[in-house]
Structures are given as C-alpha cells and as structure tokens.
Design an enzyme around this catalytic site. Structure first.
Site, PDB file in Angstrom:
ATOM      1  N   ASP A 138      -3.749 -39.568 -25.633  1.00 24.97           N
ATOM      2  CA  ASP A 138      -3.001 -38.935 -24.533  1.00 24.97           C
ATOM      3  C   ASP A 138      -1.651 -39.625 -24.281  1.00 24.97           C
ATOM      4  O   ASP A 138      -0.779 -39.043 -23.648  1.00 24.97           O
ATOM      5  CB  ASP A 138      -3.817 -38.980 -23.232  1.00 24.97           C
ATOM      6  CG  ASP A 138      -5.186 -38.347 -23.379  1.00 24.97           C
ATOM      7  OD1 ASP A 138      -5.360 -37.532 -24.306  1.00 24.97           O
ATOM      8  OD2 ASP A 138      -6.084 -38.678 -22.583  1.00 24.97           O
ATOM      9  N   MET A 180      -5.432 -31.341 -26.336  1.00 22.21           N
ATOM     10  CA  MET A 180      -5.911 -32.287 -25.327  1.00 22.21           C
ATOM     11  C   MET A 180      -4.728 -33.052 -24.723  1.00 22.21           C
ATOM     12  O   MET A 180      -3.588 -32.817 -25.087  1.00 22.21           O
ATOM     13  CB  MET A 180      -6.895 -33.264 -25.964  1.00 22.21           C
ATOM     14  CG  MET A 180      -8.271 -32.694 -26.177  1.00 22.21           C
ATOM     15  SD  MET A 180      -9.364 -34.003 -26.783  1.00 22.21           S
ATOM     16  CE  MET A 180     -10.938 -33.196 -26.582  1.00 22.21           C
TER      17      MET A 180
HETATM   18  O1  F6P Z   1      -8.601 -39.267 -23.181  1.00 17.63           O
HETATM   19  C1  F6P Z   1      -8.773 -38.725 -24.453  1.00 17.63           C
HETATM   20  C2  F6P Z   1      -9.353 -37.343 -24.380  1.00 17.63           C
HETATM   21  O2  F6P Z   1      -9.473 -36.844 -25.697  1.00 17.63           O
HETATM   22  C3  F6P Z   1      -8.585 -36.359 -23.504  1.00 17.63           C
HETATM   23  O3  F6P Z   1      -7.435 -35.853 -24.104  1.00 17.63           O
HETATM   24  C4  F6P Z   1      -9.644 -35.330 -23.237  1.00 17.63           C
HETATM   25  O4  F6P Z   1      -9.402 -34.639 -22.039  1.00 17.63           O
HETATM   26  C5  F6P Z   1     -10.908 -36.155 -23.127  1.00 17.63           C
HETATM   27  O5  F6P Z   1     -10.649 -37.379 -23.800  1.00 17.63           O
HETATM   28  C6  F6P Z   1     -12.132 -35.504 -23.729  1.00 17.63           C
HETATM   29  O6  F6P Z   1     -13.216 -36.348 -23.532  1.00 17.63           O
HETATM   30  P1  F6P Z   1     -14.643 -36.130 -24.204  1.00 17.63           P
HETATM   31  O7  F6P Z   1     -14.601 -36.754 -25.556  1.00 17.63           O
HETATM   32  O8  F6P Z   1     -15.588 -36.809 -23.282  1.00 17.63           O
HETATM   33  O9  F6P Z   1     -14.845 -34.646 -24.280  1.00 17.63           O
END
Ligand code: F6P
Length: 387
Positions: A138, A180
């Site tokens: 991010d 994301m």
């Molecule tokens: O913080 C990294 C990230 O990939 C974000 O971009 C996204 O919103 C989140 O983690 C997704 O998390 P998870 O792997 O728990 O779905």
C-alpha cells in the site's frame, strides 16, 4: 547478541530479501545469532520458532511470500481466542515478553505495516528492545518515502492494466481495474499512470460520477471507443461510502475493502450505455517474485535494522528519507496513514497527461487549497490522518 525476527501483517514480495539481509548481516558483520518466529507475533506467544543460519536463507532472495509465515490477526494486545459464538480478545503481551526473555534474546526485528508497528510500539513501551522494518504494497506507512513490496505490486498491476488495454480496445468496452491499497491511492495512481489509464480514482479524491462519465463520452466523441479506469479499493463517490467486502472476526473493528468497481461499472453503463466490465486484481498484486528495486530496498532495510540493533538503538523504524536510510522513533508512525498528498507530482503529471481524476479541475484546486489552509493552521495533513 541474539536477535529475533518476525514478519507480520499481509505478505508482499521482498519479505524474504529482508529476512536474508537480517540473517547474513547479523552473522557476517557481528557474529550474532538469529531466531525466526513463525506467523508474526503468534510465534513469540506460542513459542513457535526456528534457528536461522546461512543455510536457512540460501536461495530465498527471489522468492515471494515469507519463509516465516505471517498473520495480520495476531495482535499481542488483542489476541483472538475462538469461542463457540465467535471470538474474544486477550492481552497476551506479557506472555510474549516472558517467552522472549526465556529465549535470552536481546532484540526483536519486526517486518510489517502499520498494524505490526502499532503493536511494536506498545511492546517497546513494555521494555522490549524492538526495531521495525516498513513493509506493504500500500506504501502507506507514515515516516518512510517508500515501503518495500510497493514496487513489485506496481509492476504486477501495471502488467494487468497493459493486458486489459488490448481486450478493451478489441471489444470497445469500458474496463475498470480495481487494485488494493486500502485508504491510500498510491498503487492505483502509480499503476494507472504507468499503464496509461484514462481515468484514475483514488481514496484521497472522492469522484464525481458525471465527471467520470463525461471523460468516457469525450473519448468516444474523439473516436476512442474504449476507456480504462483504474480505481483504488478505498475510493468513494462524492458523499458515498467505502465498499466493505468482509468483516474480519479475528480482529476487533477490522474490515476488508473491495467491490467499489462493481457499483461504478453499473453506474457508468447506466449513464453512458457503453458496455462496462470489471477486473478486481485482489491478492494477485501481493504475489510473485520481488522486483530488483524491492530486493535492493529490502536488503538495505534488513542491513540497517541489524546495524541499529548492534548500536542498541531500539524503539525505532528503519526508513528511506530523501534517498537516505535513516530511522525514526516508532511512536512517530503510530496511528498515521501516509496518503497521497494533493500536491503530489504524480497527480499533477496525471492531469498534464489528460488523465481524469474523477473531479473537475476547479474542485481539485479547491481541495488542494483546503489542504494548504489546514497545513497553515497546523492541522494534520491528509497524508497524516489516521485511517
Ligand atoms: O495492507 C495490504 C493489503 O493487501 C491491503 O491492500 C488490503 O486491503 C488488505 O491487505 C487485504 O488483507 P487480507 O489479506 O486480510 O485480505
């Protein structure tokens, strides 16, 4: 010295490059030993660890993911305990401290994003010798100009935009690519500009549907009968809400974003009568081999973390600032999110290229002026506001 290391939060390319640099620098430069904890803080709490030597890190530089495993739900201060009707949360920080001492470790290096650093700050306050290394696709960790993992994610997302381009062109469609990035638009902005998107929508700039549709229609009037929209998962329409894809029951108050592109596609199709399709890249951008840039950044970060430990400079986050490696106190990053500032050179370049940011030029100017007024009044800037 004896060093512990763990990877916390969502995975990303480059984690293994950092682990390798930590282990090699510790052994080669300081004759330290290194213990690797499995699955983030969970490994310290549950005594799940391995010895890391030169052999353990051999051949991992180009590997995606993390050889240690990770968890974004193992907060030592809010550790989830499964019950018949859901989860309760326990503060297990004192168990973590006891286990750490019992192993005779001198310092813990935690490689992670904002959640991991918030917990690291808390453990530092309890007396743990802790050092943070900034990770996330991010790129939203406050205090560093770049996190490792971001560059690799930009490469993957840009490749997707390139590929969507050819099919958009063939079918004369509007194609929306959702990436994301949570509450910050770095990934969408960078991959959108690099991939030649026509419209880029980021969480920092709530979009106006009519402005978006006008850009699509204008392209059609110019004989360009397809359009590429890149949208960050945390983007919203003016006055609208973020789209939550799921609640996370192992973390109090945690949600996962995703799906705004489906809403937008229906609205664009309704208003322009042009066929509009959606591709949500999701976790794809977190996978694969790290780019050379992320291997180098991760390597530098890992080396710096060990140099800090050797100098006994604890409670700090390794950062990249103005092309130099440095460190800042962990509490400086806590509770903040580094968002795309409205005077970002990349936003300005996007505008110069004719990319629509989903709002009129006047509106964007007004938003930038409001941000400047806040800055002059010493109110937190957009990029400092907690998500
Ligand atoms: O913080 C990294 C990230 O990939 C974000 O971009 C996204 O919103 C989140 O983690 C997704 O998390 P998870 O792997 O728990 O779905």
């Amino acid at each position: 010295m004896k060093i512990g290391v763990l990877t916390g939060g969502g995975d990303c390319p480059g984690l293994n490059a950092v682990i390798r640099a930590v282990v090699k620098t510790a052994i080669n430069d300081y004759d330290m030993s290194v213990t690797g904890f499995k699955d983030g803080f969970e490994g310290v709490i549950l005594n799940n660890y391995i010895n890391l030597d030169r052999d353990s890190v051999s051949g991992i530089l180009s590997l995606g993911g993390t050889i240690l495993g990770t968890s974004n739900q193992a907060d030592p201060f809010n550790f989830p305990i499964k019950q018949a009707d859901g989860y309760t949360y326990l503060d297990r920080s004192s168990e973590l401290m006891t286990n750490f001492e019992r192993l005779g470790l001198d310092a813990l290096i935690v490689i992670g994003g904002d959640g991991t650093m918030a917990a690291a700050g808390g453990l530092g306050e309890l007396g743990l010798n802790i050092i943070g290394v900034p990770k996330t696709i991010d790129n939203d960790l406050y205090g560093t100009d770049q996190t490792f993992g971001f560059d690799s994610a930009v490469v993957t997302a840009t490749d997707a935009v390139d590929k969507i381009h050819t099919t958009a062109q063939s079918h004369h469609r509007v194609m929306i690519i959702e990436v994301m990035g949570r509450y910050a638009g770095w990934l969408g902005l960078a991959s959108g500009v690099a991939g030649g998107a026509d419209i880029i929508l980021v969480p920092e700039i709530p979009y106006n549907l009519e402005v978006v549709c006008e850009k699509v229609k204008e392209r059609n009037r110019q004989g360009k009968n397809f359009s590429i929209v890149v949208i960050g998962e945390g983007a919203t329409a003016e006055g609208g809400d973020m789209v939550v894809s799921r609640m996370i029951d192992t973390s109090p108050d945690a949600v996962r974003l995703g799906g705004i592109s489906n809403q937008l596609a229906a609205q664009i199709e309704g208003l322009t009568e042009l066929e509009t399709r959606v591709t949500i890249l999701g976790h794809l951008v977190r996978g694969g081999s790290p780019t050379p840039f992320d291997r180098l950044l991760g390597t530098h970060f890992g080396c710096e973390a060990i140099h800090l430990a050797a100098r006994k400079e604890f409670g700090r986050l390794v950062v990249l600032k103005n092309n130099k490696f440095d460190s800042i106190p962990l509490e400086e990053t806590a509770g903040k999110t580094r968002k795309v500032p409205l005077d970002s050179p990349l936003l300005s370049a996007a505008k110069s290229l004719g990319i629509s940011l989903g709002v009129s030029d006047e509106k964007l100017k007004q938003m930038a002026e409001e941000a400047n007024t806040k800055a002059a009044a010493n109110e937190p800037a957009a990029e400092e506001v907690g998500a």
